[in-house]
Design a protein around this motif. Structure first.
Motif, PDB file in Angstrom:
ATOM      1  N   THR A  67       0.859  -1.268   0.071  1.00  0.00           N
ATOM      2  CA  THR A  67       0.152   0.090   0.223  1.00  0.00           C
ATOM      3  C   THR A  67       1.029   1.194  -0.149  1.00  0.00           C
ATOM      4  O   THR A  67       0.204   2.084  -0.433  1.00  0.00           O
ATOM      5  N   TRP A  68       2.197   0.950   0.445  1.00  0.00           N
ATOM      6  CA  TRP A  68       2.963   2.525   0.513  1.00  0.00           C
ATOM      7  C   TRP A  68       4.504   1.871   0.761  1.00  0.00           C
ATOM      8  O   TRP A  68       4.471   1.006   0.817  1.00  0.00           O
ATOM      9  N   ALA A 133      -2.915  10.016   1.202  1.00  0.00           N
ATOM     10  CA  ALA A 133      -3.948   8.939   0.859  1.00  0.00           C
ATOM     11  C   ALA A 133      -5.033   9.417  -0.317  1.00  0.00           C
ATOM     12  O   ALA A 133      -5.465   8.410  -0.864  1.00  0.00           O
ATOM     13  N   ARG A 134      -5.530  10.554  -0.121  1.00  0.00           N
ATOM     14  CA  ARG A 134      -6.590  11.100  -1.074  1.00  0.00           C
ATOM     15  C   ARG A 134      -5.792  11.027  -2.668  1.00  0.00           C
ATOM     16  O   ARG A 134      -6.289  10.750  -3.460  1.00  0.00           O
ATOM     17  N   ARG A 136      -3.468   9.201  -3.813  1.00  0.00           N
ATOM     18  CA  ARG A 136      -3.124   7.841  -4.050  1.00  0.00           C
ATOM     19  C   ARG A 136      -4.590   7.461  -4.680  1.00  0.00           C
ATOM     20  O   ARG A 136      -4.743   6.734  -5.770  1.00  0.00           O
ATOM     21  N   TYR A 137      -5.700   7.501  -3.996  1.00  0.00           N
ATOM     22  CA  TYR A 137      -6.957   7.149  -4.161  1.00  0.00           C
ATOM     23  C   TYR A 137      -7.247   7.886  -5.586  1.00  0.00           C
ATOM     24  O   TYR A 137      -7.948   7.074  -6.456  1.00  0.00           O
ATOM     25  N   LEU A 138      -7.194   9.000  -5.571  1.00  0.00           N
ATOM     26  CA  LEU A 138      -7.607   9.846  -6.866  1.00  0.00           C
ATOM     27  C   LEU A 138      -6.714   9.259  -8.121  1.00  0.00           C
ATOM     28  O   LEU A 138      -7.381   9.195  -9.070  1.00  0.00           O
ATOM     29  N   ASP A 139      -5.611   8.929  -7.703  1.00  0.00           N
ATOM     30  CA  ASP A 139      -4.639   8.552  -8.925  1.00  0.00           C
ATOM     31  C   ASP A 139      -4.986   7.316  -9.468  1.00  0.00           C
ATOM     32  O   ASP A 139      -4.998   6.763 -10.712  1.00  0.00           O
ATOM     33  N   PHE A 140      -5.846   6.292  -8.580  1.00  0.00           N
ATOM     34  CA  PHE A 140      -6.390   5.150  -8.982  1.00  0.00           C
ATOM     35  C   PHE A 140      -7.700   5.492 -10.208  1.00  0.00           C
ATOM     36  O   PHE A 140      -7.862   4.560 -10.908  1.00  0.00           O
ATOM     37  N   HIS A 141      -8.090   6.523 -10.045  1.00  0.00           N
ATOM     38  CA  HIS A 141      -9.350   6.870 -10.893  1.00  0.00           C
ATOM     39  C   HIS A 141      -9.131   7.777 -12.064  1.00  0.00           C
ATOM     40  O   HIS A 141      -9.663   7.548 -12.965  1.00  0.00           O
ATOM     41  N   ARG A 148       0.899   5.760 -13.566  1.00  0.00           N
ATOM     42  CA  ARG A 148       0.924   5.572 -12.061  1.00  0.00           C
ATOM     43  C   ARG A 148       2.289   5.270 -11.887  1.00  0.00           C
ATOM     44  O   ARG A 148       3.029   5.420 -10.945  1.00  0.00           O
ATOM     45  N   LYS A 173      -1.106  -1.594  -8.400  1.00  0.00           N
ATOM     46  CA  LYS A 173      -2.381  -2.467  -8.470  1.00  0.00           C
ATOM     47  C   LYS A 173      -2.385  -3.081  -9.779  1.00  0.00           C
ATOM     48  O   LYS A 173      -3.488  -2.986 -10.627  1.00  0.00           O
TER      49      LYS A 173
END
Length: 189
Positions: A67-68, A133-134, A136-141, A148, A173
């Protein structure tokens, strides 16, 4: 100190100084754990040398997922669980020989209670972690797997020389095969 991997995105000199003055130098061998998922979280530190990975185990597949990372010149720990010894949400493991300036969660809490400025530092750390964290979450979208990978290379230019392909793929991922294809496309156009 030369940074081999990361580009630190926030200046927390006061916290680094505290780790240097009050902490203990602790070395970790490759594969040694600083924290273990589900066990009481106790430690926080400044990475003087090396790199740590953060992993969790999937609920349904039981597989390890990265995760990191915390690289040289950055901080490592399961914050904020280390502040009060709650169970760690993640396993933190040395990916190579590491040297850490380590303090306990209690030492951090004592620092935060010294003054209003130190409480502000606690707030800054929390906001920084929330922003990471935000993002990283936004980058997945909003990014493709290749984008990435390129973002990771920008943050950690030396990562590919030191980490296994499957670890980088897990963090992004994607499958190791997909990462190999991305690297081939970047290399050969």
């Amino acid at each position: 100190m030369e940074q081999k991997f990361g580009i630190n995105s926030i200046e927390l000199g006061l916290l680094r100084d505290f780790c240097e003055q009050e902490g203990h130098v602790v070395t970790y061998s490759k594969g040694e754990q600083m924290e273990c998922e589900g066990e009481p979280s106790r430690w926080f530190g400044y990475v003087a040398e090396g790199c740590f990975k953060y992993t969790v185990h999937g609920i349904s597949d039981g597989k390890e997922h990265i995760t990191w990372f915390s690289f040289e010149g950055e901080f490592v720990g399961d914050y904020p669980t280390c502040l009060d010894g709650r169970p760690s949400h993640t396993t933190i493991e040395a990916m190579m020989p590491c040297r850490l300036l380590r303090i306990s969660g209690k030492q951090m809490m004592d620092l935060f209670h010294r003054s209003i400025d130190m409480m502000e530092l606690r707030s800054i750390i929390g906001e920084h972690l929330l922003n990471q964290a935000r993002a990283r979450y936004l980058d997945f979208h909003r990014t493709t797997p290749r984008e990435r990978y390129e973002l990771l290379l920008h943050r950690c230019p030396g990562i590919v020389e030191h980490l296994d392909l499957q670890d980088i793929a897990s963090f992004l991922k994607i499958s190791p095969q997909m990462l190999s294809k991305i690297r081939r496309d970047i290399t050969f156009g």
